[in-house]
Write a protein that holds these residues in place. Sequence first.
Motif, short mmCIF file in Angstrom:
data_model
loop_
_atom_site.label_atom_id
_atom_site.label_comp_id
_atom_site.label_asym_id
_atom_site.label_seq_id
_atom_site.Cartn_x
_atom_site.Cartn_y
_atom_site.Cartn_z
N ILE A 1 0.84 -1.21 0.00
CA ILE A 1 0.00 0.00 0.00
C ILE A 1 0.87 1.25 0.00
CG2 ILE A 1 -1.63 1.34 1.38
CD1 ILE A 1 -2.90 -1.32 2.26
N ASP A 2 1.90 1.26 0.83
CA ASP A 2 2.83 2.40 0.86
C ASP A 2 3.58 2.54 -0.46
OD1 ASP A 2 2.10 2.98 3.48
OD2 ASP A 2 3.78 1.86 4.35
N ALA A 3 3.99 1.39 -1.02
CA ALA A 3 4.79 1.43 -2.24
C ALA A 3 4.00 1.87 -3.46
CB ALA A 3 5.41 0.05 -2.50
N VAL A 4 2.75 1.44 -3.57
CA VAL A 4 1.97 1.82 -4.76
C VAL A 4 1.64 3.31 -4.73
CG1 VAL A 4 -0.35 1.32 -3.83
CG2 VAL A 4 0.09 1.11 -6.29
N GLU A 5 1.49 3.88 -3.55
CA GLU A 5 1.28 5.33 -3.48
C GLU A 5 2.53 6.08 -3.95
OE1 GLU A 5 -0.42 8.77 -0.47
OE2 GLU A 5 0.33 6.89 0.37
N LYS A 6 3.69 5.52 -3.66
CA LYS A 6 4.96 6.16 -4.03
C LYS A 6 5.30 5.95 -5.50
CE LYS A 6 9.87 6.27 -2.81
NZ LYS A 6 10.92 5.74 -1.88
N TYR A 7 5.14 4.69 -5.98
CA TYR A 7 5.60 4.36 -7.33
C TYR A 7 4.48 4.27 -8.36
CZ TYR A 7 9.80 3.01 -4.75
OH TYR A 7 10.90 3.00 -3.93
N LYS A 8 3.22 4.25 -7.92
CA LYS A 8 2.03 4.18 -8.78
C LYS A 8 1.79 2.80 -9.39
CE LYS A 8 1.60 8.41 -7.71
NZ LYS A 8 0.75 8.73 -6.53
N ALA A 9 2.79 1.95 -9.37
CA ALA A 9 2.60 0.54 -9.76
C ALA A 9 3.74 -0.27 -9.14
CB ALA A 9 2.61 0.37 -11.28
N CYS A 10 3.39 -1.39 -8.54
CA CYS A 10 4.41 -2.23 -7.92
C CYS A 10 3.87 -3.65 -7.81
CB CYS A 10 4.82 -1.71 -6.53
SG CYS A 10 3.50 -1.75 -5.29
N THR A 11 4.77 -4.58 -7.56
CA THR A 11 4.36 -5.96 -7.37
C THR A 11 5.33 -6.67 -6.45
OG1 THR A 11 3.80 -8.05 -8.48
CG2 THR A 11 5.65 -6.81 -9.36
N MET A 12 4.81 -7.59 -5.66
CA MET A 12 5.69 -8.44 -4.86
C MET A 12 6.32 -9.50 -5.77
SD MET A 12 4.76 -8.96 -0.99
CE MET A 12 5.45 -7.59 -0.08
N ALA A 13 7.58 -9.77 -5.51
CA ALA A 13 8.32 -10.74 -6.31
C ALA A 13 9.55 -11.17 -5.52
CB ALA A 13 8.73 -10.14 -7.65
N VAL A 14 10.19 -12.24 -5.97
CA VAL A 14 11.41 -12.71 -5.33
C VAL A 14 12.42 -13.12 -6.40
CG1 VAL A 14 10.37 -13.49 -3.16
CG2 VAL A 14 10.43 -15.04 -5.12
N PRO A 15 13.71 -12.90 -6.13
CA PRO A 15 14.73 -13.36 -7.09
C PRO A 15 14.68 -14.88 -7.19
CG PRO A 15 15.66 -11.83 -5.48
CD PRO A 15 14.30 -12.20 -4.98
N THR A 16 14.88 -15.41 -8.38
CA THR A 16 14.87 -16.85 -8.55
C THR A 16 16.06 -17.49 -7.85
OG1 THR A 16 14.80 -18.68 -10.15
CG2 THR A 16 16.11 -16.75 -10.75
N LYS A 17 15.86 -18.67 -7.33
CA LYS A 17 16.95 -19.42 -6.70
C LYS A 17 17.67 -20.31 -7.70
CE LYS A 17 14.77 -19.75 -2.12
NZ LYS A 17 14.30 -20.70 -1.07
N ASP A 18 17.04 -20.55 -8.83
CA ASP A 18 17.57 -21.47 -9.82
C ASP A 18 18.22 -20.73 -10.99
OD1 ASP A 18 16.53 -23.75 -8.44
OD2 ASP A 18 14.55 -23.29 -9.28
N LEU B 1 20.80 -18.23 -24.04
CA LEU B 1 21.09 -17.14 -23.14
C LEU B 1 20.93 -17.62 -21.70
CD1 LEU B 1 21.64 -14.04 -22.75
CD2 LEU B 1 19.14 -13.74 -22.77
N THR B 2 21.85 -17.17 -20.84
CA THR B 2 21.75 -17.50 -19.41
C THR B 2 21.79 -16.20 -18.63
OG1 THR B 2 22.93 -19.60 -19.78
CG2 THR B 2 22.72 -18.83 -17.51
N PRO B 3 20.62 -15.66 -18.26
CA PRO B 3 20.61 -14.41 -17.50
C PRO B 3 21.11 -14.63 -16.08
CG PRO B 3 18.40 -15.30 -17.69
CD PRO B 3 19.27 -16.16 -18.54
N ARG B 4 21.64 -13.59 -15.49
CA ARG B 4 22.08 -13.66 -14.10
C ARG B 4 20.86 -13.90 -13.20
NH1 ARG B 4 25.26 -8.27 -12.85
NH2 ARG B 4 23.25 -7.48 -13.61
N ARG B 5 21.04 -14.76 -12.20
CA ARG B 5 19.92 -15.05 -11.31
C ARG B 5 19.41 -13.80 -10.63
NH1 ARG B 5 21.91 -20.12 -7.78
NH2 ARG B 5 23.91 -19.05 -8.05
N SER B 6 20.31 -12.88 -10.32
CA SER B 6 19.90 -11.65 -9.63
C SER B 6 19.00 -10.77 -10.51
CB SER B 6 21.12 -10.85 -9.20
OG SER B 6 21.93 -10.51 -10.31
#
Length: 239
Positions: free
Chosen positions: A125-142, A155-160
């Motif tokens: 709620i705080d973040a969407v007021e600041k950025y106008k669009a946001c989503t929860m997500a996590v860096p992949t472990k694989d 292509l092999t993108p960096r996990r980060s």
Amino acid sequence: MSQKRTTAIVLAAGKGSRMGAGQNKVYLDLHGKPVMTYALEAYEKSQIDEIIVVASPGDEAFVEKEMVQKYGFSKVKKVVAGGRERFESVYFGLLACEETKEEHYILVHDSARVFIRPEQINECIDAVEKYKACTMAVPTKDTIRIIDAEGYPALTPRRSDVWQMQTPQCFMLSEGIAAFQAMMESGDSDITDDVMVLERYGNRRSKMIMGSYENMKLTTPEDMIVGEMILKRYLGDEE
């Protein structure tokens, strides 16, 4: 500090075919309660102003009686019918929101993500007021490999740099309605995330907010087993 209104659109209209249960997976029992009630409880305890539940067409009365009324979710203001696809269900949820003079922010959540916490919702709620669009997500472990047409790694993108999308996904109501309308008019159907609609049809980039690896979506029977284990730890009743 601007005046704002926040509405959670909780999606409960999926078929859940991969669960193989013969019914909507969010009605299944998980540690003594229906799956979908856990997400609703988290939003009930959060700073969200109101909740709109999007149910499978024909299930609106059932959800209202057996989920909302039975478990006392006072913030649920409407239960509306969803569509055949996720984007249709989100759009119907957006149309069910009442227009206000305040800035109106939307948090879209999959009811099968039962481990969302009230404090995470408040962070969004705080973040969407600041950025106008946001989503929860996590860096992949694989390690992720992008393959070519012949099945070889290209292509092999960096996990980060690779993140797994979760919910809630958050944006402004006015921008959301306009973007979803534009997508539906275009016939585009290959978008799998709500904020992707804003990015492609609303020119609004989405800020990634660190989620939790436990904020998993219950999709298969194996997920239900893991879910039971997580809930036992949350509730402190491990044997």
